[in-house]
Design a protein around this motif. Structure first.
Motif, PDB file in Angstrom:
ATOM      1  N   ALA A 199       0.825  -1.206   0.000  1.00 50.98           N
ATOM      2  CA  ALA A 199       0.000   0.000   0.000  1.00 50.98           C
ATOM      3  C   ALA A 199       0.859   1.256   0.000  1.00 50.98           C
ATOM      4  N   TYR A 200       1.811   1.357   0.939  1.00 48.44           N
ATOM      5  CA  TYR A 200       2.524   2.637   0.999  1.00 48.44           C
ATOM      6  C   TYR A 200       3.548   2.784  -0.111  1.00 48.44           C
ATOM      7  N   ASP A 201       4.130   1.689  -0.606  1.00 47.52           N
ATOM      8  CA  ASP A 201       5.013   1.810  -1.767  1.00 47.52           C
ATOM      9  C   ASP A 201       4.293   2.517  -2.910  1.00 47.52           C
ATOM     10  N   ASN A 202       3.073   2.112  -3.148  1.00 49.16           N
ATOM     11  CA  ASN A 202       2.358   2.592  -4.329  1.00 49.16           C
ATOM     12  C   ASN A 202       1.613   3.894  -4.101  1.00 49.16           C
ATOM     13  N   HIS A 203       0.974   4.058  -2.929  1.00 51.23           N
ATOM     14  CA  HIS A 203       0.291   5.340  -2.758  1.00 51.23           C
ATOM     15  C   HIS A 203       1.286   6.472  -2.530  1.00 51.23           C
ATOM     16  N   ASP A 204       2.523   6.142  -2.119  1.00 48.86           N
ATOM     17  CA  ASP A 204       3.510   7.204  -1.978  1.00 48.86           C
ATOM     18  C   ASP A 204       4.051   7.661  -3.333  1.00 48.86           C
ATOM     19  N   ILE A 205       4.065   6.773  -4.326  1.00 47.50           N
ATOM     20  CA  ILE A 205       4.362   7.229  -5.692  1.00 47.50           C
ATOM     21  C   ILE A 205       3.295   8.236  -6.114  1.00 47.50           C
ATOM     22  N   ASP A 206       2.042   7.882  -5.920  1.00 44.77           N
ATOM     23  CA  ASP A 206       0.921   8.738  -6.305  1.00 44.77           C
ATOM     24  C   ASP A 206       0.984  10.076  -5.581  1.00 44.77           C
ATOM     25  N   ASP A 207       1.167  10.044  -4.246  1.00 46.36           N
ATOM     26  CA  ASP A 207       1.192  11.284  -3.469  1.00 46.36           C
ATOM     27  C   ASP A 207       2.431  12.119  -3.792  1.00 46.36           C
ATOM     28  N   GLY A 208       3.561  11.458  -4.012  1.00 47.00           N
ATOM     29  CA  GLY A 208       4.781  12.193  -4.330  1.00 47.00           C
ATOM     30  C   GLY A 208       4.670  12.936  -5.650  1.00 47.00           C
ATOM     31  N   LEU A 209       4.068  12.283  -6.650  1.00 48.53           N
ATOM     32  CA  LEU A 209       3.835  12.944  -7.935  1.00 48.53           C
ATOM     33  C   LEU A 209       2.850  14.100  -7.775  1.00 48.53           C
ATOM     34  N   ARG A 210       1.783  13.859  -7.017  1.00 47.06           N
ATOM     35  CA  ARG A 210       0.753  14.881  -6.826  1.00 47.06           C
ATOM     36  C   ARG A 210       1.319  16.113  -6.109  1.00 47.06           C
ATOM     37  N   ALA A 221      13.083   6.059 -13.420  1.00 50.67           N
ATOM     38  CA  ALA A 221      14.448   5.553 -13.319  1.00 50.67           C
ATOM     39  C   ALA A 221      14.512   4.300 -12.455  1.00 50.67           C
ATOM     40  N   VAL A 222      13.450   4.025 -11.705  1.00 51.01           N
ATOM     41  CA  VAL A 222      13.363   2.796 -10.909  1.00 51.01           C
ATOM     42  C   VAL A 222      12.921   1.671 -11.843  1.00 51.01           C
ATOM     43  N   PRO A 223      13.706   0.622 -12.022  1.00 49.40           N
ATOM     44  CA  PRO A 223      13.393  -0.413 -13.022  1.00 49.40           C
ATOM     45  C   PRO A 223      12.004  -1.032 -12.853  1.00 49.40           C
ATOM     46  N   LEU A 224      11.590  -1.297 -11.623  1.00 48.43           N
ATOM     47  CA  LEU A 224      10.282  -1.899 -11.391  1.00 48.43           C
ATOM     48  C   LEU A 224       9.167  -1.018 -11.941  1.00 48.43           C
ATOM     49  N   VAL A 225       9.271   0.277 -11.708  1.00 50.14           N
ATOM     50  CA  VAL A 225       8.250   1.220 -12.178  1.00 50.14           C
ATOM     51  C   VAL A 225       8.324   1.368 -13.688  1.00 50.14           C
ATOM     52  N   ALA A 226       9.524   1.431 -14.229  1.00 53.70           N
ATOM     53  CA  ALA A 226       9.692   1.615 -15.676  1.00 53.70           C
ATOM     54  C   ALA A 226       9.080   0.466 -16.465  1.00 53.70           C
ATOM     55  N   ALA A 227       9.260  -0.755 -15.986  1.00 55.83           N
ATOM     56  CA  ALA A 227       8.723  -1.917 -16.701  1.00 55.83           C
ATOM     57  C   ALA A 227       7.205  -1.877 -16.759  1.00 55.83           C
ATOM     58  N   ARG A 228       6.560  -1.508 -15.648  1.00 53.67           N
ATOM     59  CA  ARG A 228       5.091  -1.444 -15.647  1.00 53.67           C
ATOM     60  C   ARG A 228       4.606  -0.263 -16.478  1.00 53.67           C
ATOM     61  N   TRP A 229       5.365   0.833 -16.476  1.00 51.92           N
ATOM     62  CA  TRP A 229       4.969   1.995 -17.266  1.00 51.92           C
ATOM     63  C   TRP A 229       4.975   1.666 -18.754  1.00 51.92           C
ATOM     64  N   ARG A 294      11.661  -8.661  -4.247  1.00 50.41           N
ATOM     65  CA  ARG A 294      12.115  -7.994  -3.027  1.00 50.41           C
ATOM     66  C   ARG A 294      13.238  -7.013  -3.338  1.00 50.41           C
ATOM     67  N   ASP A 295      14.170  -7.406  -4.186  1.00 50.81           N
ATOM     68  CA  ASP A 295      15.280  -6.514  -4.530  1.00 50.81           C
ATOM     69  C   ASP A 295      14.773  -5.296  -5.308  1.00 50.81           C
ATOM     70  N   GLU A 296      13.831  -5.531  -6.226  1.00 54.21           N
ATOM     71  CA  GLU A 296      13.280  -4.415  -6.998  1.00 54.21           C
ATOM     72  C   GLU A 296      12.476  -3.474  -6.108  1.00 54.21           C
ATOM     73  N   GLU A 297      11.737  -4.044  -5.166  1.00 53.50           N
ATOM     74  CA  GLU A 297      10.930  -3.231  -4.250  1.00 53.50           C
ATOM     75  C   GLU A 297      11.825  -2.398  -3.342  1.00 53.50           C
ATOM     76  N   ARG A 298      12.947  -2.939  -2.939  1.00 53.21           N
ATOM     77  CA  ARG A 298      13.892  -2.182  -2.104  1.00 53.21           C
ATOM     78  C   ARG A 298      14.446  -0.984  -2.870  1.00 53.21           C
ATOM     79  N   ALA A 299      14.665  -1.137  -4.164  1.00 50.54           N
ATOM     80  CA  ALA A 299      15.137  -0.017  -4.980  1.00 50.54           C
ATOM     81  C   ALA A 299      14.082   1.082  -5.029  1.00 50.54           C
ATOM     82  N   LEU A 300      12.807   0.684  -5.102  1.00 51.27           N
ATOM     83  CA  LEU A 300      11.720   1.664  -5.079  1.00 51.27           C
ATOM     84  C   LEU A 300      11.689   2.386  -3.732  1.00 51.27           C
TER      85      LEU A 300
END
Length: 386
Positions: A199-210, A221-229, A294-300
């Protein structure tokens, strides 16, 4: 494959600290459903709507607070529990209550109380959750606390794993109603813990952008986010980027949830556990991200720490909020008569007094803490924005 055989069974609960008679007039609910409902109807749960998640008393109505965060955690946790055949109601209760012990201003406020209460044993928000639910929140005529079931209290006490050296508040509760702190909790609690991360990994992306703390191309630049984008853009060619961000968040949540489901089934099969008690005795977590994710999430997380939690505007407000809480604690310690009468301890010894002040302050919302500071100390002078 479902893990229903490993689910916590309300009919086999270890019970409650205080015996209760079943009342048909209260509706056809089992023990865990009652726990969830008691949490939802409690005053501390309602106060979460005005407690910091990342931003202090945020001006924007669209930013998350502790309450909305807890609701999002509960939605994710319940979804995973249903897919795995675990107890949904217990999972939901744990998700809803996991942050109920947070003081005003979130982790920044916790740091202040930990330092201010050092002579009284310090402060820990997880331990305070148990203290709130077993002692301080007392809406019933014959006992303190909400009298939650053993499984709910156990899950809240150690959803992050065994507790080898419990803080004083948790140690007191455990002495009164032992929670087997040295073992892992049931799978529902383990799911609640990972649902919190998702929850906080993802809603903090949303709130940080907002909030404008970082731009889309920076988080990409975070590989996990780039792949889904890339996957989102392929599905919706030509659509404005702003319309695709919510889809990105949904995709990331779905990816993480599915990974946890597969990994949990794998770990359970590998451990060969057959009952909920065997889960507790497995000696390790049986739910979580796969090693790769887990490694990708830690980078996020590292990105969010650098660009959001430790961002200069957020830190500026957080630092001033900490001064407010420290000043408020000092004001009450200097003159305990300023505490409401019901909150004053029966004894004047310093540890008891510091704990009473800590209990009172920890229950405050951000706004109430600021208001009391201005009444007792002076202008709060919090920077605007966050």
């Amino acid at each position: 494959m479902t893990l229903a055989r490993l689910a916590s069974d309300p009919a086999r609960s270890r019970g409650r600290r205080h015996r209760e008679e079943e009342r048909a007039t209260r509706g056809p609910r089992d023990a865990f459903q009652r726990d969830r409902d008691r949490i939802i109807h409690s005053i501390p749960f309602r106060r979460l709507r005005h407690k910091t998640q990342v931003f202090v008393a945020p001006d924007g109505d669209h930013f998350r607070v502790r309450l909305t965060h807890s609701l999002e955690v509960a939605q994710i946790g319940r979804t995973m529990a249903r897919a795995l055949g675990l107890n949904e109601d217990l999972t939901e209760a744990l998700c809803l209550a996991h942050d109920i012990g947070h003081p005003p201003f979130g982790h920044a406020g916790e740091d202040v109380l930990q330092a201010a209460m050092a002579e009284g044993g310090g402060f820990d928000h997880n331990a305070h959750t148990i203290r709130l639910l077993t002692k301080l929140e007392s809406p019933y005529p014959r006992h303190d606390g909400l009298n939650l079931s053993w499984e709910t209290l156990e899950g809240l006490a150690k959803h992050n794993g065994p507790v080898a050296d419990p803080p004083w508040a948790l140690a007191e509760a455990d002495a009164d109603f032992p929670l087997d702190l040295a073992t892992w909790p049931g799978l529902e609690a383990q799911l609640a813990a990972i649902a919190d991360d998702i929850a906080y990994d993802n809603h903090d992306i949303d709130d940080g952008l907002r909030a404008g703390l970082f731009a889309l191309d920076e988080v990409l630049a975070v590989p996990l986010v780039a792949a889904r984008w890339r996957a989102v853009c392929d599905r919706f060619p030509g659509v404005d980027e702003a319309r695709l961000v919510p889809e990105l968040i949904r995709d990331l949540i779905g990816l993480m949830v599915n990974d946890v489901l597969v990994e949990t089934r794998r770990r359970v099969a590998e451990a060969g556990v057959a009952t909920a008690d065997e889960v507790r005795g497995a000696g390790r977590s049986l739910s979580g991200f796969s090693a790769a994710l887990r490694d990708e999430e830690r980078a996020l997380k590292a990105f969010l720490h650098a660009r959001m939690y430790d961002a200069v505007p957020v830190q500026a407000v957080r630092g001033r909020a900490q001064q407010v809480l420290a000043g408020l604690f000092a004001a009450y310690r200097g003159d305990p008569r300023r505490l409401p009468e019901l909150w004053r301890p029966a004894t004047n010894d310093q540890p008891a007094m510091m704990r009473a002040i800590g209990d009172f302050i920890a229950g405050m919302t951000d706004r109430y803490a600021i208001r009391r500071y201005e009444e007792l100390v002076g202008p709060a002078d919090l920077p605007e924005g966050f």
